[in-house]
Scaffold this motif. Structure first.
Motif, PDB file in Angstrom:
ATOM      1  N   GLY A 229       0.794  -1.214   0.000  1.00 55.40           N
ATOM      2  CA  GLY A 229       0.000   0.000   0.000  1.00 55.40           C
ATOM      3  C   GLY A 229       0.831   1.270   0.000  1.00 55.40           C
ATOM      4  N   GLU A 230       2.117   1.154   0.296  1.00 49.91           N
ATOM      5  CA  GLU A 230       2.953   2.354   0.333  1.00 49.91           C
ATOM      6  C   GLU A 230       3.269   2.858  -1.075  1.00 49.91           C
ATOM      7  OE1 GLU A 230       5.410   2.529   4.478  1.00 49.91           O
ATOM      8  OE2 GLU A 230       6.476   1.689   2.758  1.00 49.91           O
ATOM      9  N   VAL A 231       3.486   4.170  -1.147  1.00 45.91           N
ATOM     10  CA  VAL A 231       3.936   4.839  -2.363  1.00 45.91           C
ATOM     11  C   VAL A 231       5.448   5.005  -2.280  1.00 45.91           C
ATOM     12  CG1 VAL A 231       3.812   6.954  -3.737  1.00 45.91           C
ATOM     13  CG2 VAL A 231       1.766   6.092  -2.558  1.00 45.91           C
ATOM     14  N   ILE A 232       6.150   4.612  -3.335  1.00 42.37           N
ATOM     15  CA  ILE A 232       7.599   4.762  -3.377  1.00 42.37           C
ATOM     16  C   ILE A 232       7.952   5.656  -4.569  1.00 42.37           C
ATOM     17  CG2 ILE A 232       9.822   3.591  -3.440  1.00 42.37           C
ATOM     18  CD1 ILE A 232       8.056   2.771  -1.056  1.00 42.37           C
ATOM     19  N   LEU A 233       8.474   6.838  -4.284  1.00 44.51           N
ATOM     20  CA  LEU A 233       8.933   7.729  -5.357  1.00 44.51           C
ATOM     21  C   LEU A 233      10.348   7.311  -5.727  1.00 44.51           C
ATOM     22  CD1 LEU A 233       7.694  11.258  -4.169  1.00 44.51           C
ATOM     23  CD2 LEU A 233       6.415   9.353  -5.183  1.00 44.51           C
ATOM     24  N   SER A 234      10.547   6.941  -6.986  1.00 46.78           N
ATOM     25  CA  SER A 234      11.779   6.243  -7.375  1.00 46.78           C
ATOM     26  C   SER A 234      12.918   7.164  -7.784  1.00 46.78           C
ATOM     27  CB  SER A 234      11.470   5.257  -8.512  1.00 46.78           C
ATOM     28  OG  SER A 234      10.983   5.940  -9.657  1.00 46.78           O
ATOM     29  N   GLY A 235      12.720   8.472  -7.734  1.00 46.94           N
ATOM     30  CA  GLY A 235      13.811   9.385  -8.066  1.00 46.94           C
ATOM     31  C   GLY A 235      13.626  10.036  -9.420  1.00 46.94           C
ATOM     32  N   SER A 236      14.186  11.226  -9.561  1.00 49.29           N
ATOM     33  CA  SER A 236      13.959  12.010 -10.770  1.00 49.29           C
ATOM     34  C   SER A 236      14.751  11.492 -11.960  1.00 49.29           C
ATOM     35  CB  SER A 236      14.339  13.471 -10.511  1.00 49.29           C
ATOM     36  OG  SER A 236      14.064  14.250 -11.651  1.00 49.29           O
ATOM     37  N   LEU A 237      14.132  11.582 -13.123  1.00 52.58           N
ATOM     38  CA  LEU A 237      14.796  11.252 -14.377  1.00 52.58           C
ATOM     39  C   LEU A 237      15.212  12.512 -15.135  1.00 52.58           C
ATOM     40  CD1 LEU A 237      12.371   8.432 -15.622  1.00 52.58           C
ATOM     41  CD2 LEU A 237      14.394   8.222 -14.146  1.00 52.58           C
ATOM     42  N   VAL A 238      14.895  13.678 -14.581  1.00 52.22           N
ATOM     43  CA  VAL A 238      15.145  14.967 -15.230  1.00 52.22           C
ATOM     44  C   VAL A 238      15.665  15.956 -14.179  1.00 52.22           C
ATOM     45  CG1 VAL A 238      13.415  14.673 -17.045  1.00 52.22           C
ATOM     46  CG2 VAL A 238      12.735  15.632 -14.847  1.00 52.22           C
TER      47      VAL A 238
END
Length: 264
Positions: A229-238
């Motif tokens: 259920g957690e949201v994981i922001l995987s890091g910027s590509l830009v």
């Protein structure tokens, strides 16, 4: 290692700066011996204050410093992480007030993973991440720093919850098992004009999946799982994009979808 009193003092300062939209001199300029371990202890204490004093709930985690350019800027060879709470969510239908909520905001397009199973390291692989992921969505992270003029070293940003401010998840979702996340393209527009493009391989030189693998295994050393259920922001590509009131941004990710964030 910093003494416990110093760690608590820095956490108190960061919490006050967050709540009052104030800037601090870099922690690294005032405590030159601060380690990354010290910084994570400060971040943890800051999080506890938000939970205990404001009733915030942890709903995910973010990965930062995933691109080689940012790692070179900070003089490190590793990513970092911070925590996402329910107070940091921005809905697509609303605008984010920069004047009442942020200090020196910058926005970045990302791919967010939403989990359907726990991930507990060490030993997590890319296949494990794919099996544990329910879906991926286009995302904006609106980063902010409580450190004056973004004059940060890795210890400063780690202590400051990885410079996280708010995040917005798009409504369009995709199955990552049907995509090659190392080759997906990203286009970011500011006020209708393209400002940056990127590809999945920009994340740790491989794929956003590699970032989630790193996070699961790093947290696993401390017995901390990535939870269903957690949201994981995987890091910027830009690159990070400074924003001001009145701006709007869109991010389009091939095979996944598009979302828009507005600032007031």
């Amino acid at each position: 290692m910093l003494p416990a009193e110093q760690i608590q003092t820095f956490a108190d300062e960061l919490y006050h700066a967050l709540r009052h939209q104030e800037m601090l001199d870099p922690l690294t300029s005032r405590a030159p011996d601060i380690t990354i371990e010290d910084a994570y202890a400060i971040s943890s204490s800051l999080l506890q204050k938000r939970i205990e004093l404001d009733g915030e709930k942890v709903i995910g985690k973010k990965i930062g410093v995933t691109s080689k350019a940012v790692q070179n800027m900070l003089g490190v060879g590793q990513p970092d992480f911070g925590y996402l709470t329910d107070a940091m969510v921005v809905d697509e239908s609303e605008s984010l007030s920069l004047t009442t909520k942020m200090i020196q905001p910058r926005a970045e397009g990302e791919i967010a993973f939403v989990l359907k199973h726990d991930l507990i390291g060490p030993g997590v692989t890319a296949s494990d991440v794919l099996r544990a992921t329910d879906f991926v969505v286009p995302c904006f992270e609106i980063v902010d720093s409580r450190i004056r003029d973004w004059k940060i070293k890795i210890q400063d940003t780690v202590a400051d919850n990885a410079s996280c401010g708010y995040f917005l998840l798009g409504a369009q979702a995709a199955d990552p098992r049907k995509l090659d996340l190392s080759t997906v393209g990203m286009v970011v527009e500011l006020n209708g004009q393209v400002v940056s493009t990127g590809a999945g391989a920009a994340a740790l030189g491989s794929s956003p999946i590699s970032c989630v693998v790193w996070l699961a295994n790093t947290l696993g050393k401390f017995g901390v799982p990535l939870k269903a259920g957690e949201v994981i922001l995987s890091g910027s590509l830009v690159p990070l994009q400074p924003v001001k009131a009145g701006d709007y941004m869109s991010v389009s990710i091939g095979g996944i979808g598009r979302t828009v964030v507005r600032f007031s």
